[in-house]
Design an enzyme around this catalytic site. Structure first.
Site, PDB file in Angstrom:
ATOM      1  N   ASP A 111       5.164  -2.925  11.718  1.00  0.00           N
ATOM      2  CA  ASP A 111       3.776  -2.546  11.978  1.00  0.00           C
ATOM      3  C   ASP A 111       3.499  -2.262  13.447  1.00  0.00           C
ATOM      4  OD1 ASP A 111       4.083  -5.190  12.712  1.00  0.00           O
ATOM      5  OD2 ASP A 111       2.295  -5.909  11.688  1.00  0.00           O
ATOM      6  N   ARG A 124       0.838  -1.193   0.000  1.00  0.00           N
ATOM      7  CA  ARG A 124       0.000   0.000   0.000  1.00  0.00           C
ATOM      8  C   ARG A 124       0.874   1.245   0.000  1.00  0.00           C
ATOM      9  NH1 ARG A 124      -4.205   0.894   4.211  1.00  0.00           N
ATOM     10  NH2 ARG A 124      -2.535   0.356   5.639  1.00  0.00           N
ATOM     11  N   SER A 154       7.836  -5.423   6.422  1.00  0.00           N
ATOM     12  CA  SER A 154       7.495  -6.497   7.357  1.00  0.00           C
ATOM     13  C   SER A 154       8.213  -7.809   7.029  1.00  0.00           C
ATOM     14  CB  SER A 154       5.979  -6.696   7.385  1.00  0.00           C
ATOM     15  OG  SER A 154       5.345  -5.524   7.809  1.00  0.00           O
TER      16      SER A 154
END
Length: 470
Positions: free
Chosen positions: A207, A85, A154
């Site tokens: 995150d 994203r 991540s």
């Protein structure tokens, strides 16, 4: 008579297996206090030296968390799987907060996941440039400034500064050998230069730290963040002078965010069962991530499947033969378990439909369905209580479980993840257990808050709080 005796014998065997499982899963408050104490001890050991603890206690280099006064237009890139994203966040400064958020989601072509570092990052940079081009004229509040990006990456990284980190290994279907050991920020910056995008990475984060940043932006009392989803982790704000392994000069803020990687925690007080041990042995990383395997959304449904398989094999729970689908690892997912656990219908019709649709088990009795719900409750409650003990361990390490100058400090824990957000009974059990651990007086000083989309908005906020223009 023989049929009746056989049925009674099978029912007794089912009851025996279930009761034994519940006994092994039991997590009385005294045991949870021990788990929290062990967590606090391991945190100190992990802060003292590299490799000294099962908790990595990674230094994030994030020493400035958002205050709400950040102003400007900032970007985020959230790369954690086959999609990524890109986000644009417009911050209004003091009193105005977050004015506008826009995002786009992009699928990564399969060949980019296995080809070369150059090809992957060029694709990402091109998509970033395309997204930036939709910014519109006069929308950048500070024309002439280089755009700044928060990069949520991540995958396992050895971080070397707030804006650099070397890739240790790929996971989640990626396999690009020439990127391993390289600085992922450097690779992205070079790709952005190649496509003519005037942007730099200001913050490289995961995150959990993004969730902490998002929580702190709205509430200065946020001291820790926890992700409870498919995976799990925790991060918190530590005093830099309480980190013996920190070799650099103390940051001006005096603080440093620590990424605990707490999924790898283990203690002799954890209520492990034969099903947990078997799951661990069959996993890709036996002996590791034990805490995560007892709590996270990746594994709760699988624990349920393993218990159901045993009572099907040893007590003919689903009839004379064991259902073939029940033998398939991970066929029962945690959302399935949650749906069955939350079934409030008088005949537990949702439980029946899930067993039929997923496991092809038809004609279940109400008694059988009640056993399934009971097992769901046992597994979820154990996970929720252990996650509360982990949070309590962080509060103990920070001294926030006791009075300071006669009163308790306000402590807010930012949480995110599907398990916390969507599994209501899990969340309720976790919150009530934390209150039980804290005691009546201290419990009012600790608040759980939902910090949504830390991996995206949180990364943009960290780009803002570490801006070169501050």
């Amino acid at each position: 008579m023989e049929k009746k005796a056989a049925a009674m014998g099978a029912a007794a065997r089912v009851s025996g297996i279930v009761r034994e499982f519940q006994k092994k899963c039991d997590s009385p408050i005294g045991k949870l206090h021990n788990v929290a104490d062990s967590m606090a001890v391991e945190m100190r050991v992990g802060l003292a030296s590299e490799g000294g603890s099962m908790l990595k206690m990674l230094i994030s280099y994030v020493d400035n968390l958002p205050t709400g006064e950040e102003e400007g237009l900032f970007y985020a890139l959230d790369l954690g799987g086959t999609n990524f994203r890109v986000l644009r966040v417009h911050l209004g400064g003091k009193g105005k907060g977050l004015i506008k958020t826009e995002f786009d989601e992009v699928s990564i072509p399969p060949h980019c996941m296995t080809s070369s570092s150059h090809e992957l990052f060029d694709f990402i940079a091109a998509e970033l440039a395309r997204f930036v081009a939709t910014e519109g004229e006069n929308s950048h509040p500070f024309p002439g400034r280089q755009r700044e990006l928060g990069f949520t990456f991540s995958f396992p990284v050895r971080q070397t500064s707030i804006s650099s980190g070397t890739l240790i290994k790929w996971t989640k279907g990626f396999s690009i050998e020439d990127a391993v050991g390289e600085d992922v920020v450097g690779e992205l910056n070079k790709a952005m230069e190649r496509v003519g995008l005037h942007m730099r990475v200001t913050a490289l984060v995961n995150d959990t730290i993004g969730t902490l940043a998002g929580g702190r932006y709205y509430n200065p009392d946020v001291v820790a963040a926890v992700i409870l989803g498919t995976g799990m982790n925790a991060a918190y704000v530590e005093r830099a002078n309480a980190i013996p392994k920190w070799q650099g000069p103390l940051p001006r803020s005096g603080d440093m965010v620590i990424n605990m990687e707490w999924g790898n925690f283990r203690s002799s007080d954890l209520p492990l069962t034969e099903y947990d041990n078997d799951l661990d042995v069959a996993s890709l990383n036996p002996g590791e991530q034990i805490f995560e395997k007892m709590i996270s959304g990746m594994y709760l449904g699988e624990i349920l499947r393993r218990v159901l398989l045993k009572i099907a094999e040893e007590a003919e729970f689903f009839g004379d033969s064991v259902p073939e689908k029940l033998k398939i690892p991970f066929i029962l997912r945690t959302p399935h378990m949650s749906a069955m656990h939350h079934d409030t219908s008088s005949n537990l019709k949702d439980v029946a439909s899930k067993l039929r649709d997923i496991l092809e088990i038809n004609n279940t009795s109400l008694t059988m369905r009640k056993v399934v719900v009971e097992l769901c409750d046992t597994i979820a409650t154990r996970g929720a209580r252990l996650s509360a003990a982990g949070i309590y361990g962080i509060l103990k390490k920070l001294g926030r479980d006791t009075r300071k100058d006669g009163e308790y400090q306000k402590s807010v824990i930012a949480l995110d993840g599907g398990l916390f957000e969507h599994y209501e009974k899990f969340r309720q059990s976790m919150e009530s257990t934390l209150k039980e651990l804290l005691g009546e007086e201290a419990s009012d000083s600790v608040v759980i808050t939902h910090s949504n989309d830390g991996s995206g908005i949180g990364a943009a906020l960290l780009a803002a709080s570490h801006s070169q223009y501050l």
